[in-house]
Design a protein around this motif. Structure first.
Motif, PDB file in Angstrom:
ATOM      1  N   ASP A 118       6.606 -25.058  37.557  1.00 19.14           N
ATOM      2  CA  ASP A 118       6.180 -24.346  36.364  1.00 19.14           C
ATOM      3  C   ASP A 118       5.261 -25.231  35.508  1.00 19.14           C
ATOM      4  OD1 ASP A 118       6.021 -23.096  33.817  1.00 19.14           O
ATOM      5  OD2 ASP A 118       7.963 -22.147  34.125  1.00 19.14           O
ATOM      6  N   PRO A 119       4.075 -24.741  35.146  1.00 19.75           N
ATOM      7  CA  PRO A 119       3.137 -25.532  34.341  1.00 19.75           C
ATOM      8  C   PRO A 119       3.708 -25.999  32.996  1.00 19.75           C
ATOM      9  CG  PRO A 119       2.026 -23.628  35.246  1.00 19.75           C
ATOM     10  CD  PRO A 119       3.484 -23.471  35.564  1.00 19.75           C
ATOM     11  N   ARG A 120       4.741 -25.346  32.511  1.00 26.42           N
ATOM     12  CA  ARG A 120       5.327 -25.774  31.238  1.00 26.42           C
ATOM     13  C   ARG A 120       5.911 -27.179  31.319  1.00 26.42           C
ATOM     14  NH1 ARG A 120       8.368 -20.116  30.301  1.00 26.42           N
ATOM     15  NH2 ARG A 120       8.657 -20.490  32.509  1.00 26.42           N
ATOM     16  N   THR A 121       6.196 -27.665  32.521  1.00 23.44           N
ATOM     17  CA  THR A 121       6.789 -29.005  32.668  1.00 23.44           C
ATOM     18  C   THR A 121       5.753 -30.121  32.629  1.00 23.44           C
ATOM     19  OG1 THR A 121       6.661 -28.971  35.087  1.00 23.44           O
ATOM     20  CG2 THR A 121       8.664 -28.071  34.076  1.00 23.44           C
ATOM     21  N   ILE A 122       4.487 -29.787  32.828  1.00 19.07           N
ATOM     22  CA  ILE A 122       3.491 -30.850  32.998  1.00 19.07           C
ATOM     23  C   ILE A 122       3.217 -31.625  31.710  1.00 19.07           C
ATOM     24  CG2 ILE A 122       1.352 -29.536  32.629  1.00 19.07           C
ATOM     25  CD1 ILE A 122       0.483 -31.089  35.326  1.00 19.07           C
ATOM     26  N   ILE A 123       3.292 -30.987  30.568  1.00 20.67           N
ATOM     27  CA  ILE A 123       3.020 -31.701  29.314  1.00 20.67           C
ATOM     28  C   ILE A 123       4.113 -32.722  29.029  1.00 20.67           C
ATOM     29  CG2 ILE A 123       2.777 -31.465  26.805  1.00 20.67           C
ATOM     30  CD1 ILE A 123       1.265 -28.853  27.349  1.00 20.67           C
ATOM     31  N   GLU A 124       5.370 -32.346  29.221  1.00 24.80           N
ATOM     32  CA  GLU A 124       6.434 -33.323  28.974  1.00 24.80           C
ATOM     33  C   GLU A 124       6.344 -34.500  29.942  1.00 24.80           C
ATOM     34  OE1 GLU A 124      10.372 -31.384  30.944  1.00 24.80           O
ATOM     35  OE2 GLU A 124       9.432 -30.168  29.384  1.00 24.80           O
ATOM     36  N   LYS A 125       5.919 -34.251  31.175  1.00 29.28           N
ATOM     37  CA  LYS A 125       5.724 -35.354  32.132  1.00 29.28           C
ATOM     38  C   LYS A 125       4.549 -36.235  31.697  1.00 29.28           C
ATOM     39  CE  LYS A 125       7.869 -33.035  35.959  1.00 29.28           C
ATOM     40  NZ  LYS A 125       7.786 -32.499  37.285  1.00 29.28           N
ATOM     41  N   PHE A 126       3.472 -35.602  31.260  1.00 24.05           N
ATOM     42  CA  PHE A 126       2.301 -36.342  30.776  1.00 24.05           C
ATOM     43  C   PHE A 126       2.673 -37.233  29.590  1.00 24.05           C
ATOM     44  CE2 PHE A 126      -1.210 -36.094  27.578  1.00 24.05           C
ATOM     45  CZ  PHE A 126      -2.030 -37.058  28.147  1.00 24.05           C
ATOM     46  N   LEU A 127       3.427 -36.703  28.656  1.00 22.45           N
ATOM     47  CA  LEU A 127       3.784 -37.458  27.450  1.00 22.45           C
ATOM     48  C   LEU A 127       4.635 -38.690  27.767  1.00 22.45           C
ATOM     49  CD1 LEU A 127       4.471 -34.518  24.970  1.00 22.45           C
ATOM     50  CD2 LEU A 127       2.476 -36.044  25.057  1.00 22.45           C
ATOM     51  N   GLN A 128       5.334 -38.692  28.880  1.00 28.07           N
ATOM     52  CA  GLN A 128       6.126 -39.856  29.278  1.00 28.07           C
ATOM     53  C   GLN A 128       5.255 -41.075  29.563  1.00 28.07           C
ATOM     54  OE1 GLN A 128       8.488 -38.529  32.599  1.00 28.07           O
ATOM     55  NE2 GLN A 128       9.761 -37.214  31.319  1.00 28.07           N
ATOM     56  N   PHE A 129       3.992 -40.857  29.879  1.00 22.78           N
ATOM     57  CA  PHE A 129       3.083 -41.959  30.190  1.00 22.78           C
ATOM     58  C   PHE A 129       2.456 -42.571  28.936  1.00 22.78           C
ATOM     59  CE2 PHE A 129       3.453 -39.918  34.263  1.00 22.78           C
ATOM     60  CZ  PHE A 129       3.462 -40.993  35.144  1.00 22.78           C
ATOM     61  N   ASN A 130       2.616 -41.914  27.788  1.00 25.65           N
ATOM     62  CA  ASN A 130       2.116 -42.434  26.516  1.00 25.65           C
ATOM     63  C   ASN A 130       0.642 -42.855  26.607  1.00 25.65           C
ATOM     64  OD1 ASN A 130       2.364 -43.060  23.801  1.00 25.65           O
ATOM     65  ND2 ASN A 130       2.890 -45.195  24.239  1.00 25.65           N
ATOM     66  N   CYS A 131      -0.211 -41.922  27.022  1.00 19.90           N
ATOM     67  CA  CYS A 131      -1.637 -42.193  27.162  1.00 19.90           C
ATOM     68  C   CYS A 131      -2.423 -40.974  26.705  1.00 19.90           C
ATOM     69  CB  CYS A 131      -1.974 -42.548  28.608  1.00 19.90           C
ATOM     70  SG  CYS A 131      -1.595 -41.244  29.794  1.00 19.90           S
TER      71      CYS A 131
END
Length: 181
Positions: A118-131
């Motif tokens: 689900d595309p809704r998960t990609i932002i939270e994964k992205f934010l984990q990289f702090n970039c």
């Protein structure tokens, strides 16, 4: 989550030795995933994300068909040129960014990327990289795109040789980043 067949070229994959073979395994995986994902049928694009692709094909391609099948909104920029240039993707994206109103933008190649989560998960994964922007990468002994930037390729190769890790190169076939909004 997205999957990307980074060796896919014009309907075929190329082995490192230069031998061509049909990319049946990738196609079979896409068909399997599409059927499995259809059952979910509740995926959506977050309101703060623009999903974007650029191409010059006359008809819809794999990523667009995948998005249509899932009912996910996306933006396609069609280039007017018959011959594809990789800079077309950047030019089309720059035009989109000038008018983009969402907080994040995701770009994906149109011919060899599909959603498997689900595309809704990609932002939270992205934010984990702090970039601010996160690119796909690929492990490869031959990073053809870097031949015009050999000094960068040599730095990556040297650093990875010291670390004893596989060489990973940026692959701009998929990325997500923050916008100025």
């Amino acid at each position: 989550m997205l999957i990307h067949d980074d060796l896919l070229v014009e309907g075929k994959s190329k082995a490192a030795a230069g031998k061509e073979f049909e990319h049946d395994r990738f196609q079979q995986a896409v068909i399997y995933l599409a059927k499995r994902i259809e059952q979910e049928n509740s995926w959506t694009c977050p309101d703060n994300l623009t999903i974007h692709t650029v191409h010059n094909y006359p008809e819809k391609q794999l990523f667009e068909l995948n998005m249509d099948n899932l009912g996910i909104r996306y933006n396609t920029v069609k280039t007017p040129w018959e011959e594809w240039r990789h800079t077309d993707a950047m030019e089309g994206t720059l035009g989109l960014l000038e008018t983009c109103t969402t907080e994040y933008v995701l770009y994906a190649d149109v011919t060899d990327v599909v959603w498997v989560e689900d595309p809704r998960t990609i932002i939270e994964k992205f934010l984990q990289f702090n970039c601010d922007i996160l690119f796909c990468s690929q492990v490869s002994e031959v990073a053809k795109a870097y031949f015009s930037m050999m000094h960068i390729k040599n730095q990556i190769d040297f650093r990875k040789m010291l670390d004893g890790e596989p060489k990973r190169y940026i692959n701009a076939g998929g990325w997500i980043g923050k916008t100025e909004n």
